[in-house]
Design an enzyme around this catalytic site. Structure first.
Site, PDB file in Angstrom:
ATOM      1  N   ARG A   1       0.854  -1.185   0.000  1.00  8.30           N
ATOM      2  CA  ARG A   1       0.000   0.000   0.000  1.00  8.30           C
ATOM      3  C   ARG A   1       0.895   1.242   0.000  1.00  8.30           C
ATOM      4  O   ARG A   1       1.929   1.262   0.683  1.00  8.30           O
ATOM      5  CB  ARG A   1      -0.891   0.042   1.253  1.00  8.30           C
TER       6      ARG A   1
ATOM      7  N   GLU B   1      -4.346   7.495  -5.149  1.00  7.41           N
ATOM      8  CA  GLU B   1      -4.595   6.791  -6.408  1.00  7.41           C
ATOM      9  C   GLU B   1      -5.871   7.313  -7.047  1.00  7.41           C
ATOM     10  O   GLU B   1      -6.857   7.499  -6.325  1.00  7.41           O
ATOM     11  CB  GLU B   1      -4.696   5.280  -6.151  1.00  7.41           C
TER      12      GLU B   1
ATOM     13  N   HIS C   1      -1.583   0.004  -9.771  1.00  8.70           N
ATOM     14  CA  HIS C   1      -2.211  -0.917  -8.803  1.00  8.70           C
ATOM     15  C   HIS C   1      -2.790  -2.159  -9.505  1.00  8.70           C
ATOM     16  O   HIS C   1      -3.995  -2.388  -9.466  1.00  8.70           O
ATOM     17  CB  HIS C   1      -3.295  -0.199  -7.968  1.00  8.70           C
TER      18      HIS C   1
HETATM   19  P1  NAP Z   1      -0.645 -11.376   5.104  1.00  7.62           P
HETATM   20  O1  NAP Z   1      -0.571 -12.815   4.749  1.00  7.62           O
HETATM   21  O2  NAP Z   1      -1.490 -10.951   6.254  1.00  7.62           O
HETATM   22  O3  NAP Z   1       0.857 -10.859   5.316  1.00  7.62           O
HETATM   23  C1  NAP Z   1       1.194  -9.657   5.908  1.00  7.62           C
HETATM   24  C2  NAP Z   1       2.368  -9.897   6.827  1.00  7.62           C
HETATM   25  O4  NAP Z   1       2.854  -8.647   7.323  1.00  7.62           O
HETATM   26  C3  NAP Z   1       1.992 -10.759   8.052  1.00  7.62           C
HETATM   27  O5  NAP Z   1       2.968 -11.756   8.239  1.00  7.62           O
HETATM   28  C4  NAP Z   1       2.003  -9.739   9.166  1.00  7.62           C
HETATM   29  O6  NAP Z   1       2.297 -10.311  10.410  1.00  7.62           O
HETATM   30  C5  NAP Z   1       3.098  -8.815   8.706  1.00  7.62           C
HETATM   31  N1  NAP Z   1       3.105  -7.534   9.402  1.00  7.62           N
HETATM   32  C6  NAP Z   1       2.081  -6.864   9.987  1.00  7.62           C
HETATM   33  N2  NAP Z   1       2.541  -5.733  10.547  1.00  7.62           N
HETATM   34  C7  NAP Z   1       3.864  -5.689  10.322  1.00  7.62           C
HETATM   35  C8  NAP Z   1       4.889  -4.778  10.664  1.00  7.62           C
HETATM   36  N3  NAP Z   1       4.616  -3.668  11.382  1.00  7.62           N
HETATM   37  N4  NAP Z   1       6.157  -5.051  10.277  1.00  7.62           N
HETATM   38  C9  NAP Z   1       6.436  -6.164   9.592  1.00  7.62           C
HETATM   39  N5  NAP Z   1       5.516  -7.067   9.229  1.00  7.62           N
HETATM   40  C10 NAP Z   1       4.237  -6.832   9.599  1.00  7.62           C
HETATM   41  O7  NAP Z   1      -1.161 -10.525   3.863  1.00  7.62           O
HETATM   42  P2  NAP Z   1      -0.871 -10.788   2.296  1.00  7.62           P
HETATM   43  O8  NAP Z   1      -1.962 -11.595   1.739  1.00  7.62           O
HETATM   44  O9  NAP Z   1       0.536 -11.238   2.136  1.00  7.62           O
HETATM   45  O10 NAP Z   1      -1.052  -9.287   1.765  1.00  7.62           O
HETATM   46  C11 NAP Z   1      -0.225  -8.242   2.233  1.00  7.62           C
HETATM   47  C12 NAP Z   1      -0.726  -6.900   1.762  1.00  7.62           C
HETATM   48  O11 NAP Z   1      -0.460  -6.751   0.365  1.00  7.62           O
HETATM   49  C13 NAP Z   1      -2.242  -6.690   1.842  1.00  7.62           C
HETATM   50  O12 NAP Z   1      -2.610  -6.232   3.133  1.00  7.62           O
HETATM   51  C14 NAP Z   1      -2.531  -5.667   0.772  1.00  7.62           C
HETATM   52  O13 NAP Z   1      -2.520  -4.362   1.329  1.00  7.62           O
HETATM   53  C15 NAP Z   1      -1.362  -5.818  -0.191  1.00  7.62           C
HETATM   54  N6  NAP Z   1      -1.791  -6.335  -1.517  1.00  7.62           N
HETATM   55  C16 NAP Z   1      -1.644  -5.546  -2.618  1.00  7.62           C
HETATM   56  C17 NAP Z   1      -1.993  -6.029  -3.863  1.00  7.62           C
HETATM   57  C18 NAP Z   1      -1.844  -5.188  -5.080  1.00  7.62           C
HETATM   58  O14 NAP Z   1      -2.701  -5.233  -5.954  1.00  7.62           O
HETATM   59  N7  NAP Z   1      -0.779  -4.424  -5.207  1.00  7.62           N
HETATM   60  C19 NAP Z   1      -2.526  -7.320  -4.003  1.00  7.62           C
HETATM   61  C20 NAP Z   1      -2.667  -8.094  -2.858  1.00  7.62           C
HETATM   62  C21 NAP Z   1      -2.289  -7.602  -1.617  1.00  7.62           C
HETATM   63  P3  NAP Z   1       1.069 -10.746  11.393  1.00  7.62           P
HETATM   64  O15 NAP Z   1       0.248 -11.718  10.635  1.00  7.62           O
HETATM   65  O16 NAP Z   1       1.744 -11.295  12.577  1.00  7.62           O
HETATM   66  O17 NAP Z   1       0.301  -9.467  11.671  1.00  7.62           O
HETATM   67  C1  GLV Z   2      -5.183  -5.300  -3.583  1.00  9.39           C
HETATM   68  O1  GLV Z   2      -4.496  -4.334  -3.435  1.00  9.39           O
HETATM   69  C2  GLV Z   2      -5.670  -6.097  -2.498  1.00  9.39           C
HETATM   70  O2  GLV Z   2      -5.477  -5.726  -1.336  1.00  9.39           O
HETATM   71  O3  GLV Z   2      -6.282  -7.122  -2.800  1.00  9.39           O
END
Ligand code: NAP
Ligand code: GLV
Ligand code: GLV
Length: 341
Positions: free
Chosen positions: A247, A276, A295
């Protein structure tokens, strides 16, 4: 014969017909059919008449709106994994279920992360412009030892901030490129996973000072907003490349521009922005060594369809009185049972 009224559902953008039609027998739904988002004030007036709503990450679902809909709305099903646009704490208090779309977009987003990393390292976009706009032809030089020199990827160190679903999938790709992998997360990964990915757990400052490529995969929250600020840029290895597909708000954009100007960063690859769509006159657009995409982390046909199906699965489960498969706010089950009755 008694006709039972179907719950009313509002969907804030056209998704995929083949997924949405699975709702036909259970919900009465209405779709916002314009390309641009419904204005906040429109949602404020419209949504109080609905039992359920499908939201996008660009819809602001704050406490003001939640309080206006909570007399009727029982579930908000977000078409994204990130839900920083929704006031979860407020929704939980009001007994509203919130679901998201984790997992199905993990690989697509990890792929885009690597696409950006490679594009910046090997100057792909700049090279494309060089060919397309006639610069190459003007040089009268088909091949030159110094033409479009980039930086190696293999053998370099990648630092992954946030080792969740996407962060780990990025690590797998980094392994395939023979990179050294460092990661930082509040919780250390199990030892066998660290071993299989050859990933080393370090604190954030160590990660910043040792990594040639830094990539962000944490959710946006109060804790992570501007976690990459001027102070953190100062700790980075000079010449590092920063990738952000999480983000925009996780990085202080002014500090990022400064780090690029000062050469702390050799480049950046960005999919997400504090605002955005990004203004084409934004300072970030001035840098040739920055690759900007709009994005598109999850933007493959297969993934976007899978996300739509997961949104539908959540809505159907809820209507059957079941806890939806990818519920964000578990605590809400203590406040209200799932279902519309
Ligand atoms: P996820 O599985 O929840 O992974 C996020 C990780 O970050 C978790 O291991 C979490 O730990 C950790 N975290 C939380 N706070 C932190 C901090 N202060 N410092 C370091 N690590 C921390 O989520 P995901 O599915 O991988 O997705 C991650 C993010 O990517 C989403 O929230 C979304 O905003 C973004 N995203 C963007 C797109 C795009 O289109 N560009 C697509 C998909 C996702 P804990 O579980 O212990 O809290
Ligand atoms: C995209 O940014 C998502 O959070 O799925
Ligand atoms: C490049 O094309 C080479 O043959 O080295």
């Amino acid at each position: 014969m008694v006709t039972i009224r179907k719950p009313k559902l509002y969907i804030t953008r056209e998704l995929f017909e083949e997924a949405v039609k699975r709702l036909d027998e259970v919900y009465d739904y209405e779709v916002w059919d314009r390309y641009e988002p419904p204005p906040y004030d429109y949602l404020l007036k419209k949504l109080p008449e609905y039992d359920a709503v499908v939201t996008l990450l660009s819809d602001r679902i704050d406490c003001n709106l939640i309080e206006r809909i909570s007399h009727r709305t029982r579930i908000i099903s977000q078409y994204a994994v990130g839900y920083d646009n929704i006031d979860i704490e407020c929704a939980t208090r009001k007994g509203i279920y919130v679901t998201n779309t984790p997992g199905v977009l993990t690989e697509a987003t990890a792929d885009l992360t690597f696409a950006l990393l490679l594009s910046v390292a090997r100057r792909i976009v700049e090279s494309d412009h060089f060919v397309r706009w006639g610069e190459w032809k003007r040089t009268k030089t088909g091949w030159h030892p110094h033409m479009m020199l980039g930086t190696e990827v293999h053998g370099k160190t990648i630092g992954i901030i946030g080792f969740g679903r996407i962060g780990r999938e990025v690590a797998k790709r980094a392994r395939g490129f023979n990179m050294k992998i460092l990661y930082y997360d509040p919780v250390r990964a199990p030892e066998d996973l660290e071993k299989s990915l050859n990933a080393k757990y370090v604190d954030l400052d160590t990660l910043l000072s040792k990594s040639d490529f830094i990539t962000i995969h944490v959710p946006l929250s109060k804790e992570t907003r501007h976690m990459i600020n001027e102070d953190k840029f100062k700790k980075m290895k000079r010449g590092a490349i920063l990738i952000n597909t999480a983000r925009g708000g996780i990085i202080d954009t002014d500090a990022l521009v400064k780090a690029l100007e000062e050469g702390i960063l050799a480049g950046a690859g960005l999919d997400v922005y504090e605002e955005e769509p990004l203004d084409p006159n934004h300072p970030l657009t001035r840098f040739k060594n920055v690759v900007l995409v709009p994005h598109i982390g999850s933007a493959t046909r297969e993934t976007r369809l899978a996300m739509a199906n997961l949104v539908v699965d959540n809505l159907l489960a809820f209507a059957r009185g079941e806890v939806p498969p990818t519920l964000v706010n578990r605590e809400v089950t203590n406040i209200r049972k799932p279902g519309f009755s």
